[in-house]
Write a protein that holds these residues in place. Structure first.
Motif, PDB file in Angstrom:
ATOM      1  N   GLY A 115       0.828  -1.194   0.000  1.00 49.18           N
ATOM      2  CA  GLY A 115       0.000   0.000   0.000  1.00 49.18           C
ATOM      3  C   GLY A 115       0.863   1.246   0.000  1.00 49.18           C
ATOM      4  O   GLY A 115       2.044   1.208   0.379  1.00 49.18           O
ATOM      5  N   ASP A 116       0.291   2.362  -0.439  1.00 51.93           N
ATOM      6  CA  ASP A 116       1.044   3.616  -0.480  1.00 51.93           C
ATOM      7  C   ASP A 116       0.934   4.400   0.822  1.00 51.93           C
ATOM      8  O   ASP A 116       1.361   5.548   0.909  1.00 51.93           O
ATOM      9  CB  ASP A 116       0.597   4.488  -1.654  1.00 51.93           C
ATOM     10  N   LEU A 122       1.316   1.093  -3.925  1.00 54.17           N
ATOM     11  CA  LEU A 122       2.617   1.687  -4.187  1.00 54.17           C
ATOM     12  C   LEU A 122       3.048   1.420  -5.625  1.00 54.17           C
ATOM     13  O   LEU A 122       3.888   2.126  -6.171  1.00 54.17           O
ATOM     14  CB  LEU A 122       3.658   1.134  -3.212  1.00 54.17           C
ATOM     15  N   LEU A 123       2.451   0.402  -6.239  1.00 50.91           N
ATOM     16  CA  LEU A 123       2.709   0.128  -7.650  1.00 50.91           C
ATOM     17  C   LEU A 123       1.907   1.111  -8.496  1.00 50.91           C
ATOM     18  O   LEU A 123       0.726   1.353  -8.229  1.00 50.91           O
ATOM     19  CB  LEU A 123       2.283  -1.309  -7.987  1.00 50.91           C
ATOM     20  N   TYR A 144      15.135   2.925 -16.752  1.00 50.68           N
ATOM     21  CA  TYR A 144      14.181   3.725 -15.993  1.00 50.68           C
ATOM     22  C   TYR A 144      14.818   4.204 -14.687  1.00 50.68           C
ATOM     23  O   TYR A 144      15.569   3.472 -14.043  1.00 50.68           O
ATOM     24  CB  TYR A 144      12.942   2.897 -15.638  1.00 50.68           C
ATOM     25  N   ARG A 145      14.482   5.433 -14.306  1.00 43.95           N
ATOM     26  CA  ARG A 145      14.882   5.994 -13.027  1.00 43.95           C
ATOM     27  C   ARG A 145      13.658   6.617 -12.363  1.00 43.95           C
ATOM     28  O   ARG A 145      12.776   7.137 -13.050  1.00 43.95           O
ATOM     29  CB  ARG A 145      15.960   7.080 -13.210  1.00 43.95           C
ATOM     30  N   PRO A 146      13.576   6.547 -11.035  1.00 39.48           N
ATOM     31  CA  PRO A 146      12.441   7.199 -10.362  1.00 39.48           C
ATOM     32  C   PRO A 146      12.571   8.718 -10.435  1.00 39.48           C
ATOM     33  O   PRO A 146      13.677   9.254 -10.339  1.00 39.48           O
ATOM     34  CB  PRO A 146      12.549   6.685  -8.923  1.00 39.48           C
ATOM     35  N   VAL A 147      11.471   9.406 -10.626  1.00 43.49           N
ATOM     36  CA  VAL A 147      11.473  10.867 -10.662  1.00 43.49           C
ATOM     37  C   VAL A 147      11.597  11.409  -9.241  1.00 43.49           C
ATOM     38  O   VAL A 147      10.782  11.087  -8.370  1.00 43.49           O
ATOM     39  CB  VAL A 147      10.166  11.389 -11.313  1.00 43.49           C
ATOM     40  N   ASP A 148      12.632  12.189  -9.009  1.00 47.32           N
ATOM     41  CA  ASP A 148      12.829  12.831  -7.696  1.00 47.32           C
ATOM     42  C   ASP A 148      12.717  11.836  -6.541  1.00 47.32           C
ATOM     43  O   ASP A 148      12.115  12.129  -5.496  1.00 47.32           O
ATOM     44  CB  ASP A 148      11.820  13.975  -7.492  1.00 47.32           C
ATOM     45  N   GLY A 149      13.246  10.649  -6.718  1.00 49.07           N
ATOM     46  CA  GLY A 149      13.222   9.650  -5.644  1.00 49.07           C
ATOM     47  C   GLY A 149      11.850   9.096  -5.335  1.00 49.07           C
ATOM     48  O   GLY A 149      11.630   8.586  -4.229  1.00 49.07           O
ATOM     49  N   SER A 150      10.918   9.181  -6.277  1.00 48.77           N
ATOM     50  CA  SER A 150       9.540   8.723  -6.053  1.00 48.77           C
ATOM     51  C   SER A 150       9.511   7.293  -5.516  1.00 48.77           C
ATOM     52  O   SER A 150      10.079   6.372  -6.093  1.00 48.77           O
ATOM     53  CB  SER A 150       8.750   8.781  -7.370  1.00 48.77           C
ATOM     54  N   ARG A 151       8.807   7.093  -4.394  1.00 54.05           N
ATOM     55  CA  ARG A 151       8.649   5.745  -3.829  1.00 54.05           C
ATOM     56  C   ARG A 151       7.895   4.851  -4.803  1.00 54.05           C
ATOM     57  O   ARG A 151       8.225   3.676  -4.967  1.00 54.05           O
ATOM     58  CB  ARG A 151       7.906   5.804  -2.490  1.00 54.05           C
ATOM     59  N   LYS A 152       6.873   5.410  -5.438  1.00 48.22           N
ATOM     60  CA  LYS A 152       6.124   4.632  -6.412  1.00 48.22           C
ATOM     61  C   LYS A 152       7.009   4.248  -7.586  1.00 48.22           C
ATOM     62  O   LYS A 152       6.938   3.128  -8.105  1.00 48.22           O
ATOM     63  CB  LYS A 152       4.913   5.421  -6.917  1.00 48.22           C
ATOM     64  N   GLY A 153       7.832   5.188  -8.022  1.00 53.38           N
ATOM     65  CA  GLY A 153       8.733   4.894  -9.128  1.00 53.38           C
ATOM     66  C   GLY A 153       9.709   3.787  -8.775  1.00 53.38           C
ATOM     67  O   GLY A 153       9.913   2.842  -9.545  1.00 53.38           O
ATOM     68  N   TRP A 155       9.453   1.417  -6.436  1.00 58.65           N
ATOM     69  CA  TRP A 155       8.795   0.136  -6.237  1.00 58.65           C
ATOM     70  C   TRP A 155       8.363  -0.462  -7.574  1.00 58.65           C
ATOM     71  O   TRP A 155       8.502  -1.670  -7.810  1.00 58.65           O
ATOM     72  CB  TRP A 155       7.594   0.314  -5.317  1.00 58.65           C
ATOM     73  N   THR A 156       7.858   0.369  -8.479  1.00 57.62           N
ATOM     74  CA  THR A 156       7.408  -0.116  -9.778  1.00 57.62           C
ATOM     75  C   THR A 156       8.575  -0.666 -10.595  1.00 57.62           C
ATOM     76  O   THR A 156       8.460  -1.721 -11.227  1.00 57.62           O
ATOM     77  CB  THR A 156       6.679   1.004 -10.546  1.00 57.62           C
TER      78      THR A 156
END
Length: 251
Positions: A115-116, A122-123, A144-153, A155-156
């Motif tokens: 969950g988020d 979170l996915l 792929y890289r997460p945008v600004d350390g996005s947790r969703k990014g 985890w995905t």
């Protein structure tokens, strides 16, 4: 991974899904997991529900049979975004069903779920949010890289294995192919070759890893576009911004 619009289903199919959900809701809680799997495997469900749902998902998907997680042309199964083991009552819930390839569904994602911290997952759900708010695709490397350390990014990328194996290399090759098609389209237009233009448009609409094209469009519209493209592909930036091409590809 790109944004996908989820349409409403035909009323008959919606009704069938609702009846199956009601059957699950009437099943004692300790028995629901096993019963959900038996229902999912039921012959009449596979014939009258699973197949039409898969057809609808294929219509939603970008390109041809593109996995809604990794974007490859290998999608061959209906996946539960929130796994059945985490929420049995979503087994036949239309907004919880996505088109996936066997690699994403069975090797990487499996029944992983977090969950988020609020009421969502979170996915990244590409049918509910724009993946590019959380994911940045480096076109040259296909990584792929997460945008600004996005947790969703983060985890995905992890749970879908977006940077695993040959996937980055294939995306990088898709970017090279896309650039060739863009330039080929421009040459065909300059030559007045409308058939050549249509062929290139078809290739670009139906290429594997449609996320490459959508990421390129996103970058071309960004404030940093001149810096990202001018040194290496100034002509490509102009083509990505070309209104005639955009209208043809999104018709």
């Amino acid at each position: 991974m790109i944004r996908i619009v989820r349409p409403r289903l035909p009323s008959e199919l919606e009704s069938s899904l609702l009846k199956l959900t009601q059957e699950l809701a009437n099943t004692p809680v300790p028995e629901r997991g096993d019963h959900a799997q038996r229902m999912w495997d039921r012959h009449t469900v596979r014939r009258d529900v699973y197949r039409p749902v898969r057809d609808a998902l294929e219509e939603m998907a970008p390109g041809v049979d593109c996995c809604m997680y990794c974007g490859n042309h290998m999608a061959d199964t209906v996946d539960h975004f929130v796994p059945k083991s985490h929420c049995t009552l979503r087994t036949f819930y239309w907004p919880n069903l996505v088109l996936a390839c066997s690699t994403c569904n069975s090797r990487f994602k499996t029944d992983k779920h977090r969950g988020d911290g609020l009421v969502g997952s979170l996915l990244i759900d590409p049918t509910r949010e724009d993946p590019f708010d959380h994911l940045d695709l480096r076109l040259a490397s296909g990584v792929y890289r997460p945008v600004d350390g996005s947790r969703k990014g983060k985890w995905t990328i992890q749970v879908c294995g977006l940077n695993e194996g040959r996937r980055p290399r294939v995306r990088a090759n898709a970017w090279l192919s896309l650039k060739d098609d863009l330039r080929g389209w421009a040459r065909a237009r300059a030559d007045g070759d409308s058939k050549g233009m249509r062929r290139k448009e078809w290739r670009m609409r139906n290429q594997p890893f449609a996320d490459v094209y959508h990421a390129a469009l996103r970058k071309a519209a960004s404030d940093d576009a001149e810096v990202m493209f001018t040194d290496t592909d100034p002509d490509i930036l102009d083509l990505l911004r070309d209104e005639e091409l955009s209208a043809a590809l999104h018709a």
